[in-house]
Design a protein around this motif. Structure first.
Motif, PDB file in Angstrom:
ATOM      1  N   VAL A   1     -56.361 -28.173 117.665  1.00  0.00           N
ATOM      2  CA  VAL A   1     -55.669 -27.066 116.983  1.00  0.00           C
ATOM      3  C   VAL A   1     -54.556 -25.801 118.564  1.00  0.00           C
ATOM      4  O   VAL A   1     -53.825 -25.883 118.117  1.00  0.00           O
ATOM      5  CB  VAL A   1     -56.761 -26.070 115.917  1.00  0.00           C
ATOM      6  N   THR A   2     -55.928 -25.991 118.889  1.00  0.00           N
ATOM      7  CA  THR A   2     -54.966 -25.485 120.321  1.00  0.00           C
ATOM      8  C   THR A   2     -53.683 -25.639 121.096  1.00  0.00           C
ATOM      9  O   THR A   2     -53.092 -25.015 121.330  1.00  0.00           O
ATOM     10  CB  THR A   2     -56.136 -25.179 121.860  1.00  0.00           C
ATOM     11  N   ASP A   3     -53.791 -27.323 121.062  1.00  0.00           N
ATOM     12  CA  ASP A   3     -52.743 -27.404 121.212  1.00  0.00           C
ATOM     13  C   ASP A   3     -51.752 -27.251 120.832  1.00  0.00           C
ATOM     14  O   ASP A   3     -50.475 -27.171 121.426  1.00  0.00           O
ATOM     15  CB  ASP A   3     -52.799 -29.545 121.877  1.00  0.00           C
ATOM     16  N   THR A   4     -52.005 -27.911 119.464  1.00  0.00           N
ATOM     17  CA  THR A   4     -50.722 -27.014 118.267  1.00  0.00           C
ATOM     18  C   THR A   4     -50.284 -25.631 118.001  1.00  0.00           C
ATOM     19  O   THR A   4     -49.323 -25.545 118.192  1.00  0.00           O
ATOM     20  CB  THR A   4     -51.109 -27.933 116.406  1.00  0.00           C
TER      21      THR A   4
ATOM     22  N   VAL B   1     -52.250 -26.821 109.385  1.00  0.00           N
ATOM     23  CA  VAL B   1     -53.313 -27.734 108.744  1.00  0.00           C
ATOM     24  C   VAL B   1     -54.399 -28.319 109.779  1.00  0.00           C
ATOM     25  O   VAL B   1     -53.780 -29.181 111.204  1.00  0.00           O
ATOM     26  CB  VAL B   1     -51.917 -28.793 108.723  1.00  0.00           C
ATOM     27  N   ALA B   2     -55.658 -28.163 109.576  1.00  0.00           N
ATOM     28  CA  ALA B   2     -56.337 -28.656 110.434  1.00  0.00           C
ATOM     29  C   ALA B   2     -57.567 -29.633 109.975  1.00  0.00           C
ATOM     30  O   ALA B   2     -58.598 -30.017 110.214  1.00  0.00           O
ATOM     31  CB  ALA B   2     -57.517 -27.413 111.564  1.00  0.00           C
ATOM     32  N   ASP B   3     -57.561 -29.890 108.673  1.00  0.00           N
ATOM     33  CA  ASP B   3     -58.253 -30.306 107.789  1.00  0.00           C
ATOM     34  C   ASP B   3     -57.110 -31.454 106.664  1.00  0.00           C
ATOM     35  O   ASP B   3     -56.774 -30.935 105.737  1.00  0.00           O
ATOM     36  CB  ASP B   3     -59.548 -29.754 107.040  1.00  0.00           C
ATOM     37  N   PRO B   4     -57.672 -32.495 105.742  1.00  0.00           N
ATOM     38  CA  PRO B   4     -57.575 -32.903 105.318  1.00  0.00           C
ATOM     39  C   PRO B   4     -57.566 -33.253 104.025  1.00  0.00           C
ATOM     40  O   PRO B   4     -58.109 -32.365 103.694  1.00  0.00           O
ATOM     41  CB  PRO B   4     -58.392 -34.810 105.041  1.00  0.00           C
TER      42      PRO B   4
ATOM     43  N   PHE C   1     -42.173 -20.102 113.177  1.00  0.00           N
ATOM     44  CA  PHE C   1     -42.787 -21.219 113.483  1.00  0.00           C
ATOM     45  C   PHE C   1     -43.424 -22.562 113.017  1.00  0.00           C
ATOM     46  O   PHE C   1     -43.994 -23.386 112.868  1.00  0.00           O
ATOM     47  CB  PHE C   1     -44.072 -20.869 114.360  1.00  0.00           C
ATOM     48  N   GLN C   2     -43.712 -21.539 111.642  1.00  0.00           N
ATOM     49  CA  GLN C   2     -44.554 -22.266 110.031  1.00  0.00           C
ATOM     50  C   GLN C   2     -43.741 -23.404 109.725  1.00  0.00           C
ATOM     51  O   GLN C   2     -43.256 -24.166 109.198  1.00  0.00           O
ATOM     52  CB  GLN C   2     -45.412 -21.329 109.130  1.00  0.00           C
ATOM     53  N   ALA C   3     -42.102 -22.801 110.094  1.00  0.00           N
ATOM     54  CA  ALA C   3     -41.063 -23.743 109.216  1.00  0.00           C
ATOM     55  C   ALA C   3     -41.270 -25.498 109.845  1.00  0.00           C
ATOM     56  O   ALA C   3     -40.055 -26.008 109.596  1.00  0.00           O
ATOM     57  CB  ALA C   3     -39.339 -23.449 109.616  1.00  0.00           C
ATOM     58  N   THR C   4     -41.805 -25.647 111.090  1.00  0.00           N
ATOM     59  CA  THR C   4     -41.458 -26.429 112.429  1.00  0.00           C
ATOM     60  C   THR C   4     -43.674 -27.456 110.995  1.00  0.00           C
ATOM     61  O   THR C   4     -43.116 -28.152 111.919  1.00  0.00           O
ATOM     62  CB  THR C   4     -42.357 -26.377 113.098  1.00  0.00           C
ATOM     63  N   LYS C   5     -43.603 -26.788 110.031  1.00  0.00           N
ATOM     64  CA  LYS C   5     -44.459 -27.316 109.606  1.00  0.00           C
ATOM     65  C   LYS C   5     -45.895 -28.146 110.547  1.00  0.00           C
ATOM     66  O   LYS C   5     -46.459 -29.281 110.948  1.00  0.00           O
ATOM     67  CB  LYS C   5     -44.251 -29.106 108.021  1.00  0.00           C
ATOM     68  N   PRO C   6     -46.840 -26.777 110.987  1.00  0.00           N
ATOM     69  CA  PRO C   6     -46.979 -27.338 111.867  1.00  0.00           C
ATOM     70  C   PRO C   6     -48.535 -28.238 111.564  1.00  0.00           C
ATOM     71  O   PRO C   6     -49.399 -27.800 110.624  1.00  0.00           O
ATOM     72  CB  PRO C   6     -47.882 -25.531 112.951  1.00  0.00           C
TER      73      PRO C   6
END
Length: 232
Positions: free
Chosen positions: A41-44, A111-114, A15-20
């Motif tokens: 975040v939930t959608d991702t 990743v959820a924040d800049p 999953f993390q290989a998709t760079k979420p």
């Protein structure tokens, strides 16, 4: 409590290989920045179901428990403290949302924040100057209350004492607080501490000196010093 295993770790890696990365659909007017809302975040996070992963979040008092589960039965969990901005239902609800968002993004690596590349820390204003920072070193007792011989003896003892590397830059402020706020003579404090088997302030680090001041601000600490002074 967790039950991790190779199947879970393999799925997380896939999953993390998709760079979420969650969409930054929220706006913080105070900091003039954007962030990913819990919905984003939930959608991702739902994309992780393609790899046999699912997430369960439970509220337990002032904690949010987040469980990352794999279809094999393996799982890991984390606990995030709920920090309520206001002590009411609305503040508690906002705290839960905040905790859920960060816990969910963290456990899946979303990743959820800049990333401001450290600009917030680098460009933050300098720390506020504390009172007494510019006050020079003073033992706390006017010179005319000590004989020249006594003053010379005390200064010689101080010179011979083992000093902490940061003492020279911090001694003026420490002694000013001691004398101006607490009304205590530095050299008397040295004798008091040494009678208790403790080093004098010049041999302490900053944290230890702060603890001494905090203790002297308490009723029991001040009474302990005054009782010692009377019994000398």
């Amino acid at each position: 409590m967790s039950n991790p295993g190779p199947e879970l770790f393999k799925a997380i890696a896939a999953f993390q290989a998709t760079k979420p990365k969650a969409a930054m659909d929220g706006k913080n007017p105070h900091f003039r920045s954007r962030y990913a809302t819990l919905e984003s975040v939930t959608d991702t996070a739902r994309q992780a179901t393609k790899h046999g992963l699912s997430v369960i979040q439970l509220v337990n008092g002032d904690e949010v428990i987040t469980m990352l589960c794999h279809e094999s039965g393996e799982y890991v969990q984390s606990c995030t403290r709920v920090m309520a901005s206001k002590q009411n239902a609305h503040g508690y609800g906002s705290g839960i949302t905040y905790a859920r968002r960060y816990a969910l993004a963290s456990i899946l690596g979303i990743v959820a924040d800049p990333d401001d590349d450290g600009n917030a820390a680098v460009n933050s204003p300098p720390p506020k100057k504390e009172a007494f920072d510019d006050v020079p070193f003073d033992g706390g007792v006017p010179d005319d209350l000590r004989t020249p011989e006594e003053k010379a003896r005390l200064e010689e003892e101080e010179r011979k004492a083992k000093h902490h590397p940061q003492w020279q830059e911090n001694r003026g402020r420490f002694c000013a607080i001691l004398s101006m706020e607490l009304g205590i003579d530095y050299y008397e404090l040295c004798s008091f501490l040494e009678s208790k088997g403790m080093p004098r302030p010049s041999g302490m680090n900053e944290r230890q000196r702060r603890q001494v001041l905090d203790q002297l601000r308490t009723e029991s600490g001040r009474n302990g010093f005054l009782n010692w002074k009377e019994e000398r």
